[in-house]
Design a protein around this motif. Structure first.
Motif, PDB file in Angstrom:
ATOM      1  N   CYS A 144      -3.414  -0.867   1.817  1.00 38.52           N
ATOM      2  CA  CYS A 144      -2.421  -1.441   0.889  1.00 38.52           C
ATOM      3  C   CYS A 144      -1.124  -1.853   1.594  1.00 38.52           C
ATOM      4  O   CYS A 144      -0.491  -1.065   2.286  1.00 38.52           O
ATOM      5  N   LEU A 145      -0.738  -3.133   1.379  1.00 36.88           N
ATOM      6  CA  LEU A 145       0.460  -3.693   2.003  1.00 36.88           C
ATOM      7  C   LEU A 145       1.639  -3.699   1.058  1.00 36.88           C
ATOM      8  O   LEU A 145       2.683  -4.263   1.377  1.00 36.88           O
ATOM      9  N   ALA A 146       1.438  -3.143  -0.123  1.00 38.41           N
ATOM     10  CA  ALA A 146       2.479  -3.124  -1.165  1.00 38.41           C
ATOM     11  C   ALA A 146       2.962  -4.537  -1.485  1.00 38.41           C
ATOM     12  O   ALA A 146       4.147  -4.754  -1.712  1.00 38.41           O
ATOM     13  N   CYS A 147       2.038  -5.496  -1.494  1.00 36.99           N
ATOM     14  CA  CYS A 147       2.424  -6.885  -1.777  1.00 36.99           C
ATOM     15  C   CYS A 147       2.695  -7.100  -3.269  1.00 36.99           C
ATOM     16  O   CYS A 147       3.371  -8.046  -3.650  1.00 36.99           O
ATOM     17  N   GLY A 148       2.160  -6.230  -4.104  1.00 35.90           N
ATOM     18  CA  GLY A 148       2.437  -6.306  -5.542  1.00 35.90           C
ATOM     19  C   GLY A 148       1.546  -7.272  -6.311  1.00 35.90           C
ATOM     20  O   GLY A 148       1.745  -7.474  -7.506  1.00 35.90           O
ATOM     21  N   THR A 149       0.576  -7.899  -5.652  1.00 38.05           N
ATOM     22  CA  THR A 149      -0.293  -8.869  -6.340  1.00 38.05           C
ATOM     23  C   THR A 149      -1.063  -8.200  -7.479  1.00 38.05           C
ATOM     24  O   THR A 149      -1.159  -8.746  -8.581  1.00 38.05           O
TER      25      THR A 149
ATOM     26  N   ILE B 190       4.089   0.021  -7.720  1.00 38.19           N
ATOM     27  CA  ILE B 190       3.876   0.227  -6.282  1.00 38.19           C
ATOM     28  C   ILE B 190       5.208   0.261  -5.529  1.00 38.19           C
ATOM     29  O   ILE B 190       6.135  -0.468  -5.879  1.00 38.19           O
TER      30      ILE B 190
ATOM     31  N   TYR C 269       1.532   4.472  -5.178  1.00 41.50           N
ATOM     32  CA  TYR C 269       0.752   3.560  -6.017  1.00 41.50           C
ATOM     33  C   TYR C 269       0.456   4.293  -7.318  1.00 41.50           C
ATOM     34  O   TYR C 269      -0.514   5.030  -7.423  1.00 41.50           O
TER      35      TYR C 269
ATOM     36  N   CYS D  74      -6.742  -8.431  -4.939  1.00 43.15           N
ATOM     37  CA  CYS D  74      -6.152  -7.860  -3.715  1.00 43.15           C
ATOM     38  C   CYS D  74      -6.542  -8.696  -2.491  1.00 43.15           C
ATOM     39  O   CYS D  74      -7.727  -8.863  -2.194  1.00 43.15           O
ATOM     40  N   PRO D  75      -5.565  -9.236  -1.751  1.00 39.66           N
ATOM     41  CA  PRO D  75      -5.892 -10.129  -0.626  1.00 39.66           C
ATOM     42  C   PRO D  75      -6.547  -9.422   0.559  1.00 39.66           C
ATOM     43  O   PRO D  75      -7.121 -10.066   1.427  1.00 39.66           O
TER      44      PRO D  75
ATOM     45  N   ALA E 103      -8.008  -3.803  -0.556  1.00 46.33           N
ATOM     46  CA  ALA E 103      -7.544  -2.413  -0.428  1.00 46.33           C
ATOM     47  C   ALA E 103      -7.973  -1.534  -1.591  1.00 46.33           C
ATOM     48  O   ALA E 103      -7.814  -0.323  -1.545  1.00 46.33           O
ATOM     49  N   LEU E 104      -8.491  -2.158  -2.663  1.00 42.97           N
ATOM     50  CA  LEU E 104      -8.864  -1.393  -3.860  1.00 42.97           C
ATOM     51  C   LEU E 104     -10.356  -1.513  -4.135  1.00 42.97           C
ATOM     52  O   LEU E 104     -10.995  -2.488  -3.753  1.00 42.97           O
TER      53      LEU E 104
HETATM   54  S1  SF4 Z   1      -2.880  -6.382  -4.074  1.00 37.87           S
HETATM   55 FE1  SF4 Z   1      -3.840  -4.973  -2.578  1.00 37.87          FE
HETATM   56  S2  SF4 Z   1      -2.424  -4.943  -0.842  1.00 37.87           S
HETATM   57 FE2  SF4 Z   1      -1.309  -5.812  -2.578  1.00 37.87          FE
HETATM   58  S3  SF4 Z   1      -0.261  -4.058  -3.518  1.00 37.87           S
HETATM   59 FE3  SF4 Z   1      -2.222  -4.289  -4.588  1.00 37.87          FE
HETATM   60  S4  SF4 Z   1      -3.643  -2.928  -3.488  1.00 37.87           S
HETATM   61 FE4  SF4 Z   1      -1.874  -3.213  -2.167  1.00 37.87          FE
END
Ligand code: SF4
Ligand code: SF4
Length: 154
Positions: A66-71, A83, A99, A116-117, A120-121
């Protein structure tokens, strides 16, 4: 005379009913067992099973992607994801350190997993998560990921 006939007819009908009942019981002995001794025995879930979401482990490492991108946070139609991420050092990318997800309001739609790009999930295989308070439903997936049991869960 009628009473005697009825007496013997009841014996025959009752006996036949007993035989039929035992036939059904005996036939069940030879069928494959489809129940398990839960909770001593756990079920093997189908790969298509969609449990609650969880963070995916990086292959060969302890961390997650997880990059904490928030997508996923923005895509969630139930608005149940929060997040937080930090940059471990100057110039480095962000890493998710918190998270939060409220399982009680998650519809398991899977949109967060799909958007998620970095993949990560994923949906977990867990099927018997239970809580005694609605507030216990708010889980930090990063903290959960770092629990020792997380490695057993795969
Ligand atoms: S989209 Fe993926 S990388 Fe981005 S915050 Fe959510 S889990 Fe993390
Ligand atoms: S599965 Fe759907 S409702 Fe649940 S957290 Fe992901 S996007 Fe939100």
């Amino acid at each position: 005379m009628k009473a005697v006939i009825k007496y013997f007819r009841d014996i025959i009908v009752g006996g036949w009913s007993l035989v039929l009942g035992y036939t059904v019981t005996l036939s069940e002995f030879f069928k494959p067992i489809i129940t398990v001794q839960y909770p001593r025995v756990k079920l093997e879930m189908d790969p298509a099973y969609r449990g609650h979401i969880e963070l995916v482990k990086l292959p060969g490492e302890d961390g997650h992607f997880c990059l904490a991108c928030g997508t996923c946070e923005r895509a969630c139609p139930s608005n149940v994801i929060k997040i937080q991420g930090v940059k471990p050092k100057a110039g480095a990318g962000k890493v998710g350190i918190m998270y939060l997800i409220d399982f009680s309001r998650c519809s398991l739609c899977g949109l967060c997993v799909d958007v998620c790009p970095v993949d990560a999930l994923r949906h977990s295989m867990e099927y018997d998560l239970a809580f005694t308070s609605r507030w216990d439903n708010v889980i930090d997936l990063v903290a959960r990921f770092n629990e020792p049991q997380a490695q057993e869960r795969g």
